[in-house]
Design an enzyme around this catalytic site. Structure first.
Site, PDB file in Angstrom:
ATOM      1  CE  LYS A  22     -36.496  28.831  79.647  1.00 22.81           C
ATOM      2  NZ  LYS A  22     -35.499  27.850  80.038  1.00 22.81           N
ATOM      3  CG  ASN A  23     -34.489  26.940  76.224  1.00 24.06           C
ATOM      4  OD1 ASN A  23     -34.510  27.473  77.323  1.00 24.06           O
ATOM      5  ND2 ASN A  23     -35.209  25.863  75.927  1.00 24.06           N
ATOM      6  CB  CYS A 116     -37.791  22.387  84.922  1.00 20.84           C
ATOM      7  SG  CYS A 116     -38.727  23.837  84.533  1.00 20.84           S
ATOM      8  NE  ARG A 121     -33.545  19.095  82.916  1.00 20.77           N
ATOM      9  CZ  ARG A 121     -33.922  20.331  82.584  1.00 20.77           C
ATOM     10  NH1 ARG A 121     -34.614  21.043  83.411  1.00 20.77           N
ATOM     11  NH2 ARG A 121     -33.578  20.842  81.416  1.00 20.77           N
ATOM     12  N   PRO A 122     -29.226  14.406  84.425  1.00 22.73           N
ATOM     13  CG  PRO A 122     -28.518  12.466  83.368  1.00 22.73           C
ATOM     14  CD  PRO A 122     -29.733  13.286  83.656  1.00 22.73           C
ATOM     15  CB  ILE A 123     -24.274  17.436  84.409  1.00 19.72           C
ATOM     16  CG1 ILE A 123     -23.766  16.945  85.765  1.00 19.72           C
ATOM     17  CG2 ILE A 123     -25.344  18.474  84.583  1.00 19.72           C
ATOM     18  CD1 ILE A 123     -22.761  17.859  86.355  1.00 19.72           C
ATOM     19  CG  LEU A 125     -24.450  12.889  77.952  1.00 20.82           C
ATOM     20  CD1 LEU A 125     -25.710  13.113  77.119  1.00 20.82           C
ATOM     21  CD2 LEU A 125     -23.633  11.743  77.354  1.00 20.82           C
ATOM     22  CG  ASP A 306     -38.976  22.622  76.321  1.00 18.22           C
ATOM     23  OD1 ASP A 306     -38.885  21.708  77.148  1.00 18.22           O
ATOM     24  OD2 ASP A 306     -38.057  23.440  76.103  1.00 18.22           O
ATOM     25  NE  ARG A 398     -36.887  28.589  85.848  1.00 17.99           N
ATOM     26  CZ  ARG A 398     -36.961  27.385  85.297  1.00 17.99           C
ATOM     27  NH1 ARG A 398     -37.826  26.506  85.728  1.00 17.99           N
ATOM     28  NH2 ARG A 398     -36.146  27.035  84.327  1.00 17.99           N
TER      29      ARG A 398
HETATM   30  C1  UD1 Z   1     -32.629  21.858  76.910  1.00 20.71           C
HETATM   31  C2  UD1 Z   1     -33.658  22.942  77.119  1.00 20.71           C
HETATM   32  C3  UD1 Z   1     -34.984  22.336  77.562  1.00 20.71           C
HETATM   33  C4  UD1 Z   1     -35.434  21.265  76.571  1.00 20.71           C
HETATM   34  C5  UD1 Z   1     -34.317  20.256  76.333  1.00 20.71           C
HETATM   35  C6  UD1 Z   1     -34.648  19.254  75.245  1.00 20.71           C
HETATM   36  C7  UD1 Z   1     -32.453  24.905  77.852  1.00 20.71           C
HETATM   37  C8  UD1 Z   1     -32.151  25.849  78.966  1.00 20.71           C
HETATM   38  N1  UD1 Z   1     -33.202  23.846  78.158  1.00 20.71           N
HETATM   39  O1  UD1 Z   1     -32.420  21.226  78.166  1.00 20.71           O
HETATM   40  O2  UD1 Z   1     -35.947  23.378  77.614  1.00 20.71           O
HETATM   41  O3  UD1 Z   1     -36.541  20.585  77.125  1.00 20.71           O
HETATM   42  O4  UD1 Z   1     -33.103  20.931  75.939  1.00 20.71           O
HETATM   43  O5  UD1 Z   1     -35.008  19.890  74.090  1.00 20.71           O
HETATM   44  O6  UD1 Z   1     -32.060  25.098  76.730  1.00 20.71           O
HETATM   45  N2  UD1 Z   1     -28.885  14.058  79.400  1.00 20.71           N
HETATM   46  C9  UD1 Z   1     -28.026  13.152  79.975  1.00 20.71           C
HETATM   47  N3  UD1 Z   1     -26.801  13.605  80.395  1.00 20.71           N
HETATM   48  C10 UD1 Z   1     -26.411  14.894  80.239  1.00 20.71           C
HETATM   49  C11 UD1 Z   1     -27.299  15.818  79.621  1.00 20.71           C
HETATM   50  C12 UD1 Z   1     -28.540  15.370  79.206  1.00 20.71           C
HETATM   51  O7  UD1 Z   1     -28.346  11.978  80.130  1.00 20.71           O
HETATM   52  O8  UD1 Z   1     -25.275  15.232  80.629  1.00 20.71           O
HETATM   53  C13 UD1 Z   1     -30.220  13.591  78.951  1.00 20.71           C
HETATM   54  C14 UD1 Z   1     -31.368  14.324  79.658  1.00 20.71           C
HETATM   55  O9  UD1 Z   1     -31.653  13.774  80.910  1.00 20.71           O
HETATM   56  C15 UD1 Z   1     -32.482  14.141  78.659  1.00 20.71           C
HETATM   57  C16 UD1 Z   1     -31.743  14.185  77.297  1.00 20.71           C
HETATM   58  O10 UD1 Z   1     -30.372  13.904  77.583  1.00 20.71           O
HETATM   59  O11 UD1 Z   1     -33.055  12.883  78.815  1.00 20.71           O
HETATM   60  C17 UD1 Z   1     -31.825  15.491  76.577  1.00 20.71           C
HETATM   61  O12 UD1 Z   1     -31.418  16.538  77.451  1.00 20.71           O
HETATM   62  P1  UD1 Z   1     -30.786  17.873  76.896  1.00 20.71           P
HETATM   63  O13 UD1 Z   1     -31.075  17.947  75.421  1.00 20.71           O
HETATM   64  O14 UD1 Z   1     -29.377  17.980  77.311  1.00 20.71           O
HETATM   65  O15 UD1 Z   1     -31.638  18.965  77.643  1.00 20.71           O
HETATM   66  P2  UD1 Z   1     -31.164  20.276  78.384  1.00 20.71           P
HETATM   67  O16 UD1 Z   1     -29.985  20.873  77.682  1.00 20.71           O
HETATM   68  O17 UD1 Z   1     -31.097  20.028  79.851  1.00 20.71           O
END
Ligand code: UD1
Length: 417
Positions: A22-23, A116, A121-123, A125, A306, A398
């Site tokens: 999926k990922n 989830c 889960r900020p964006i 970055l 995960d 999902r």
């Molecule tokens: C992806 C996977 C998810 C997995 C995770 C970590 C998908 C669809 N999802 O999620 O299943 O659990 O990787 O292996 O592929 N963070 C920030 N700012 C950001 C982005 C992330 O602070 O802009 C933080 C997150 O809150 C978290 C860490 O970075 O603490 C890692 O997150 P990230 O690796 O980005 O996870 P996802 O891509 O959301």
């Protein structure tokens, strides 16, 4: 039909065919926006998150044909750079449309994504890396809009926290940027390697994916092509746990053992006999109860977050006491209260789960809140004494293709009600 009836106390034994990841599939689907040529992608899992992603692409104007895990997609007809809110909010992965739409149209508007509930889960970055390449970003309460006046310019970028998501956004943006981008502190997950392989098939110039530094030399355009999605390592791990917690035996086929190195080490430590081949993993508990283990989650090649809920289930019915520490997400323990309802002896201290194994779990009416937590509760129901009901099962749909059907083949007594 969002409830599951599970008759417990079952041993899960047999063969299971693992679906595509999926990922890996989700970001690759959105990266098809980067080219106007035709693409064929195989081994796409049949999941609700994937259906939403395809609907999102269609809502923008893409032509798609999806059958038997094969997707033909032609995004040349896309005219819209702002996907609709009702679909975007359903999946976190929709953030990965931002960079491809921005590159294609010079502008993009994305509503803040769903997904989830496992933490804040900020964006930030994703936004930072795009700004560093030259994009202008405006953040409103519910949406992000991004624009560029001239092509993005490749740069050396150190991502301050290892993030799968931000690494993927940067790979999308850098592929068609001018000059070379060097991503430092990149995520190293197998899904990142698969994405690089996909983009390179279309004509991108990416090396180093899978290490902590990725070099991307921008190209002028991407072509069409064919790609096969890698096997789902988290689905594989979940089925290995299904056999381990039920003292059973399983062979997971069509998988990639190398992607589960740390998971297999921990399963061996818990007493499972593991054998692997080119594309299969066999686990045999020889009818024994597992032993408790200690785990600390970290970015790949570390232990995957995960798989954290599934291993908590393993510790709940193991011999001894084990500690699982969650280092990636700040709120990934919601399912724990449900295991406690079933008789598990679990205490949460800061970001650790301390679990003392019990002889049996007992059936309950359970509520699931997230994808991996819900799959864990289904497995808990399969081994508990009595009839368990799991509510909100749309969560596992999902991310797990034909989960109930696959479990039934292993001996679970499970049905939708
Ligand atoms: C992806 C996977 C998810 C997995 C995770 C970590 C998908 C669809 N999802 O999620 O299943 O659990 O990787 O292996 O592929 N963070 C920030 N700012 C950001 C982005 C992330 O602070 O802009 C933080 C997150 O809150 C978290 C860490 O970075 O603490 C890692 O997150 P990230 O690796 O980005 O996870 P996802 O891509 O959301």
């Amino acid at each position: 039909m969002d409830k599951l009836y599970i008759e417990g106390d079952k041993k899960l034994n047999g063969n299971v065919i693992i679906s595509g990841s999926k990922n890996a599939a989700l970001p690759i689907l959105f990266m098809t926006i980067l080219t106007e040529e035709k693409i064929k992608i195989s081994n796409i899992p049949k999941l609700t998150d994937i259906t939403v992603a395809i609907e999102l692409l269609k809502s923008l104007g893409a032509k798609t044909k999806y059958q038997k895990k094969l997707l033909y997609i032609d995004t040349s007809s896309i005219k819209i750079y702002s996907p609709p809110y009702d679909l975007t909010k359903k999946i976190r992965a929709s953030i990965w449309m931002l960079a491809p739409l921005l590159i294609r149209f010079g502008q993009a508007k994305i509503f803040l994504p769903g997904g989830c509930k496992i933490g804040s889960r900020p964006i930030d970055l994703h936004v930072k890396v795009l700004i560093k390449l030259g994009a202008k970003i405006v953040l409103e309460k519910n949406y992000i809009s991004a624009s560029i006046r001239k092509p993005l310019i490749g740069k050396r970028i150190y991502i301050e926290k290892i993030s799968v998501g931000a690494t993927i956004t940067l790979m999308s943006a850098a592929t068609l940027a001018q000059g070379t981008t060097i991503i430092e502190n990149a995520a190293q997950e197998p899904e990142i390697i698969d994405i690089a392989k996909f983009l390179n098939t279309l004509g991108a110039n990416i090396i180093g994916a899978g290490s902590n530094t990725i070099f991307i030399k921008g190209v002028l355009k991407l072509n069409g092509g064919e790609h096969r999605i890698i096997p789902d390592r988290i689905e594989t791990g979940t089925f290995l746990i299904a056999a381990a917690v039920s003292k059973g035996f399983i062979i997971c086929r069509h998988t990639e053992p190398k992607h589960l190195k740390n998971v297999l080490i921990k399963l061996s430590e818990s007493g499972a006999e593991i054998e692997t081949g080119k594309d299969w993993i066999q686990l045999d508990m020889r009818g024994k109860k597992p032993k408790s283990i200690n785990i600390s989650t970290s970015p790949y090649p570390g232990f995957p977050t995960d798989m954290q809920p599934q291993f908590t289930l393993l510790n709940s019915i193991s011999q001894g006491e084990g500690i699982i520490t969650e280092n990636i997400f700040d709120n990934r323990f919601i399912y724990v209260s449900e295991l406690i309802k079933m008789g598990a002896q679990i205490k949460i201290k800061n970001n650790s789960i301390i679990c003392k194994g019990v002889s049996n779990l007992y059936a309950q009416n359970l509520f699931s809140n997230d994808l991996r937590g819900s799959a864990t509760l289904v497995l808990a129901g399969c081994i508990a004494k009595g009839i368990t009901i799991v509510n909100n099962v749309y969560h596992f749909k999902r991310g797990y293709e034909s989960f109930c059907e696959k479990l039934k083949k292993l001996g679970a007594n499970i049905k939708y009600i």
